[in-house]
Design a protein around this motif. Sequence first.
Motif, PDB file in Angstrom:
ATOM      1  N   MET A   1      37.411  39.352  32.020  1.00 36.23           N
ATOM      2  CA  MET A   1      37.328  39.972  30.690  1.00 36.23           C
ATOM      3  C   MET A   1      35.968  39.751  30.049  1.00 36.23           C
ATOM      4  O   MET A   1      35.731  40.186  28.932  1.00 36.23           O
ATOM      5  CB  MET A   1      38.431  39.425  29.796  1.00 36.23           C
ATOM      6  CG  MET A   1      39.786  39.935  30.209  1.00 36.23           C
ATOM      7  SD  MET A   1      41.043  39.300  29.143  1.00 36.23           S
ATOM      8  CE  MET A   1      41.449  37.785  29.954  1.00 36.23           C
ATOM      9  N   GLU A   2      35.084  39.038  30.737  1.00 35.14           N
ATOM     10  CA  GLU A   2      33.744  38.734  30.241  1.00 35.14           C
ATOM     11  C   GLU A   2      33.794  38.233  28.803  1.00 35.14           C
ATOM     12  O   GLU A   2      33.243  38.847  27.895  1.00 35.14           O
ATOM     13  CB  GLU A   2      32.859  39.983  30.346  1.00 35.14           C
ATOM     14  CG  GLU A   2      32.582  40.333  31.789  1.00 35.14           C
ATOM     15  CD  GLU A   2      31.962  41.711  31.949  1.00 35.14           C
ATOM     16  OE1 GLU A   2      31.861  42.428  30.940  1.00 35.14           O
ATOM     17  OE2 GLU A   2      31.599  42.044  33.075  1.00 35.14           O
TER      18      GLU A   2
ATOM     19  N   ILE B   1      47.142  38.620  44.098  1.00 35.81           N
ATOM     20  CA  ILE B   1      46.020  37.952  43.444  1.00 35.81           C
ATOM     21  C   ILE B   1      45.115  38.973  42.769  1.00 35.81           C
ATOM     22  O   ILE B   1      44.712  38.815  41.625  1.00 35.81           O
ATOM     23  CB  ILE B   1      45.203  37.138  44.478  1.00 35.81           C
ATOM     24  CG1 ILE B   1      46.048  36.013  45.041  1.00 35.81           C
ATOM     25  CG2 ILE B   1      43.932  36.604  43.871  1.00 35.81           C
ATOM     26  CD1 ILE B   1      45.386  35.272  46.181  1.00 35.81           C
ATOM     27  N   GLU B   2      44.834  40.078  43.480  1.00 30.07           N
ATOM     28  CA  GLU B   2      43.863  41.036  42.932  1.00 30.07           C
ATOM     29  C   GLU B   2      44.360  41.654  41.635  1.00 30.07           C
ATOM     30  O   GLU B   2      43.607  41.821  40.688  1.00 30.07           O
ATOM     31  CB  GLU B   2      43.500  42.108  43.966  1.00 30.07           C
ATOM     32  CG  GLU B   2      44.676  42.836  44.565  1.00 30.07           C
ATOM     33  CD  GLU B   2      44.247  43.831  45.640  1.00 30.07           C
ATOM     34  OE1 GLU B   2      43.056  43.882  45.948  1.00 30.07           O
ATOM     35  OE2 GLU B   2      45.120  44.566  46.151  1.00 30.07           O
ATOM     36  N   TYR B   3      45.669  41.964  41.570  1.00 35.09           N
ATOM     37  CA  TYR B   3      46.188  42.545  40.333  1.00 35.09           C
ATOM     38  C   TYR B   3      46.282  41.505  39.229  1.00 35.09           C
ATOM     39  O   TYR B   3      46.070  41.810  38.056  1.00 35.09           O
ATOM     40  CB  TYR B   3      47.538  43.227  40.569  1.00 35.09           C
ATOM     41  CG  TYR B   3      47.368  44.686  40.923  1.00 35.09           C
ATOM     42  CD1 TYR B   3      47.416  45.660  39.929  1.00 35.09           C
ATOM     43  CD2 TYR B   3      47.108  45.076  42.225  1.00 35.09           C
ATOM     44  CE1 TYR B   3      47.220  46.997  40.232  1.00 35.09           C
ATOM     45  CE2 TYR B   3      46.901  46.401  42.537  1.00 35.09           C
ATOM     46  CZ  TYR B   3      46.963  47.369  41.538  1.00 35.09           C
ATOM     47  OH  TYR B   3      46.757  48.678  41.830  1.00 35.09           O
TER      48      TYR B   3
ATOM     49  N   LEU C   1      39.510  51.481  36.183  1.00 29.52           N
ATOM     50  CA  LEU C   1      40.327  52.682  36.076  1.00 29.52           C
ATOM     51  C   LEU C   1      39.514  53.875  36.564  1.00 29.52           C
ATOM     52  O   LEU C   1      38.294  53.872  36.534  1.00 29.52           O
ATOM     53  CB  LEU C   1      40.752  52.914  34.623  1.00 29.52           C
ATOM     54  CG  LEU C   1      41.760  51.915  34.052  1.00 29.52           C
ATOM     55  CD1 LEU C   1      41.974  52.183  32.581  1.00 29.52           C
ATOM     56  CD2 LEU C   1      43.080  51.975  34.797  1.00 29.52           C
ATOM     57  N   LYS C   2      40.223  54.873  37.041  1.00 29.70           N
ATOM     58  CA  LYS C   2      39.565  56.136  37.387  1.00 29.70           C
ATOM     59  C   LYS C   2      40.496  57.247  36.946  1.00 29.70           C
ATOM     60  O   LYS C   2      41.709  57.043  36.831  1.00 29.70           O
ATOM     61  CB  LYS C   2      39.297  56.192  38.893  1.00 29.70           C
ATOM     62  CG  LYS C   2      40.561  56.103  39.722  1.00 29.70           C
ATOM     63  CD  LYS C   2      40.291  56.171  41.199  1.00 29.70           C
ATOM     64  CE  LYS C   2      41.597  56.060  41.979  1.00 29.70           C
ATOM     65  NZ  LYS C   2      41.446  55.824  43.392  1.00 29.70           N
TER      66      LYS C   2
ATOM     67  N   MET D   1      41.969  45.448  32.856  1.00 25.82           N
ATOM     68  CA  MET D   1      42.330  46.848  33.035  1.00 25.82           C
ATOM     69  C   MET D   1      43.054  47.391  31.811  1.00 25.82           C
ATOM     70  O   MET D   1      42.737  48.459  31.290  1.00 25.82           O
ATOM     71  CB  MET D   1      43.237  46.989  34.272  1.00 25.82           C
ATOM     72  CG  MET D   1      43.652  48.409  34.554  1.00 25.82           C
ATOM     73  SD  MET D   1      45.133  48.466  35.578  1.00 25.82           S
ATOM     74  CE  MET D   1      44.566  47.743  37.080  1.00 25.82           C
ATOM     75  N   GLN D   2      43.993  46.604  31.310  1.00 22.56           N
ATOM     76  CA  GLN D   2      44.806  47.102  30.204  1.00 22.56           C
ATOM     77  C   GLN D   2      44.061  47.118  28.871  1.00 22.56           C
ATOM     78  O   GLN D   2      44.234  48.016  28.072  1.00 22.56           O
ATOM     79  CB  GLN D   2      46.090  46.254  30.071  1.00 22.56           C
ATOM     80  CG  GLN D   2      47.023  46.365  31.250  1.00 22.56           C
ATOM     81  CD  GLN D   2      47.520  47.792  31.471  1.00 22.56           C
ATOM     82  OE1 GLN D   2      47.702  48.552  30.545  1.00 22.56           O
ATOM     83  NE2 GLN D   2      47.732  48.156  32.719  1.00 22.56           N
TER      84      GLN D   2
END
Lengths: 534, 349
Positions: A444-445, A370-372, A386-387, A379-380
């Motif tokens: 994604m706001e 679920i989290e991914y 990201l870090k 993220m992409q």
Amino acid sequence: MDAGFLLELRNIEKEYFGNRVLKGVTLNVKPGEIHALVGENGAGKSTLMNILFGMPVIYATGGIKGQVVFDGKPVEIKSPKAALDLGIGMVHQEFMLLPGFTITENIKLNREITKHNPISRIMGDSLKSLDVPAMRKDAQKALQTLGMNVDDWLPIAGLPVGYMQFVEIAREIDKENIKLLVFDEPTAVLAESEADKLLDAMKKLAARGIAILFITHRLDEVLAVANSITVLRDGEKVGFMTQEEATIEKIAEMMVGRKIERITTTAKEAADNEEIALSIRNLTVTMPGEMVKNISLDIKKGEVLGLGGLAGQGKIGIANGIMGLYPSTGEVYKGKEKLALNSPRTAIENKLAFVSEDRRGVGLLLDTSIEYNIAMTAMQIRGKFLKSFLGIQAIQMADDKRIRAHALQMIKDLDIRCTGPTQITRRLSGGNQQKVCVARALTMEPEILFVSEPTRGIDIGAKKLVLDLIVKLNRELGMTVVVTSSELGELRSICDRIAIVYEGRIETVLSPLASDLDYGLAMAGKYSTREEAV
Amino acid sequence: MNPMALWKKLTDKYGFPKVCISLMLAIFFIGAFMQKQDVAAMLADSTVRIAMNGILVLAMVPSIVSGTGLNFGLSLGIITGLLAGCIAIELDMRGMSAFLWAVVMSIPLSAIMGYAYGWILNKVKGDEMTVGTYLGFSVVSLMSIGWLLLPFKSPEMIWAIGGAGLRTTIALSGRYAKVLDDLFAIPFFGSKLPTGAVLFFALFCLLMWLFLKSKTGVAMAAAGDNPKFAAASGINVNRQRMIGTVISTVLGGIGMLVYAQSFGFLQLYQAPLMMPFAATAAVLIGGASARKATIAHVVSGTILFQALLTVSLPVINAAMNVGNLSEIIRIIVSNGVILYALTKVGGGH
């Protein structure tokens, strides 16, 4: 009991897994009568037809309640073969023809006329040869009944669509015992002139004493040929009328019916706000089954815009086209900026987000946690979560800690019922899967959120939650939302404006408080013609 | 808990092949003890084989994760690895530096090969495994001509009489045989444990694990899990598949060099033909499928598969001394596992 009826369905009830789709429908068809069956998507038409044909899906899910009487005798149609034996024929919406075979071969498929030859006399019937002249004669007869002059020895491949439809019908009427023919939206794929020919053929068949059950969305066709009309809505028969009593307005109003409860009492002020969030010009989308043809539409900032219409008319294609999932042409402006089409990345970068109608196909990574699922797109494209790796900026690693925190927050905010953020989404229920999709879009706001069929395949309780969520996003976060839905009631309960799509075009844009009559006419593509007449 | 329920629970959790192979392995070990065989030597041998095959198995992960399925075309990477290994000898390099230079040289060669391979795989979506298998076969055959024609001059490698073309087997003794295996080797009941090779394998597992956690790795996994989702999220699916294929091929090349240094020979011509099958069998035994693979699958699969092969040979030979029975068992097991796994994929779609 009127012995004059060929088919009587009495109080038919059907449940799919506790979901009642038919609630006591009664339908009577006389021999030689054209009986139209109209209703919105999901009104129960297909289920009724499946029952009539003894489709396995009906009996695999617990059978039906009520009685089917055919030709004066109570019958139980438990298989398509039983339906054929009774003399019930079906003209399918998608053609069930073998393209490489000739017209005659298709008409006579599996009912070939055979004669003995020397080998078959010894080896048995399965080696008998075909009596081609006799078959062609039969085929010609059937085709002529339909008023069709075509060489019966042509292969199907390459024939115009209209001809294929006629070959389907010819195959049905060539069966000697045929008593009832069901036409399932036969004119959907035909051009107007072809449709007229088909309607003529239906009348001819009816004149020969064959009863016809005619399912369609085109109300003018109903008025043109039907002797009697039954209207279904939400699995109930809501009306019956004869040809004399019927008017388009009356049918349209019955089809839609009053079943709305607005979550918000008034169409919001934002509807008067003239600032345009997204401006669509001449958009054409090639999405199979949901073609959009040259649509222009303005989406106002801060509104909830509904896209409604019957299935297959193109409403689904609009969001898919703007988001770049299907090839499209035209122009889309966000503010003053023109967006490149056919690029999901551009759309997402410009703060559009999409919750797909195809949840399991497009909306989710079913074997991923679920989290991914929630974090993936942000993220992409947005570079969130990201870090850098050991301080090396060029190597970007997923920041599991922030992903987890965000997922937990979303699970709490949207009340996603799960065993935890690492559960794979395949194991979630439909409603919770939908919430994961919404969570991903929210991550994604977006400024503009497209939501397609938000409540499809979701149980009633969860439906309300999802709709409330959409309203909340709009009212509290000021998000512009475009909801595409086949359920008009749902749109009317949450939208500020509703655009009805018919045959790939915007028929009209209505207020959610407009009358049922207007909606019925718009969905049937009759709104603009009536406006002109007035 | 009754045995049937336990069996079901185990096969549900670990998969049928893994449970079966583990049981077989346990039986062979018990057999080895009963036959009073040198179990310590068996364990050391197993470790050598695990370390020498590990990276080849690891090469399956990027291809599976990126959605191209099991990499049956791994022989492409194996060939570039062999080529780099030959070039290192041609340049008259020796020892660890020869091995490391061979690894470095293999990377661009494999990357080019992988790029071409990936381009083809992107043209044949849905049939990657079939096409990969035959592409591997074709390139092995093509390179059989190539090995004859390539202008290598080192007398260690070319045919002794006639002097043109590479030999089928090139000995690495005196070059870089066992350079990893002997690095930090630990004595173990009269045998040696190949610490260096194990560490090398572990290093690549770590790198792969980190890669899968990176932005690109995550995008690749998304493209593999659901290409439609990935496309809708603005991820270039073909590019991710390409990355997966290139990495897989590069690992194939490096894996081959590790294999060669441990084996002590470079085997050319038809030798790479069936090597991808051993690697696919190992990762499948580890519990991977054609759609899902993790580092844990690689490690556990390699251990089980290679240990089984090592232990079964002496045990079966001692029990029934009939020709090459153990070899037959090995072929049955590895092909059986591949067959089982392919039935679970549903034809690769």
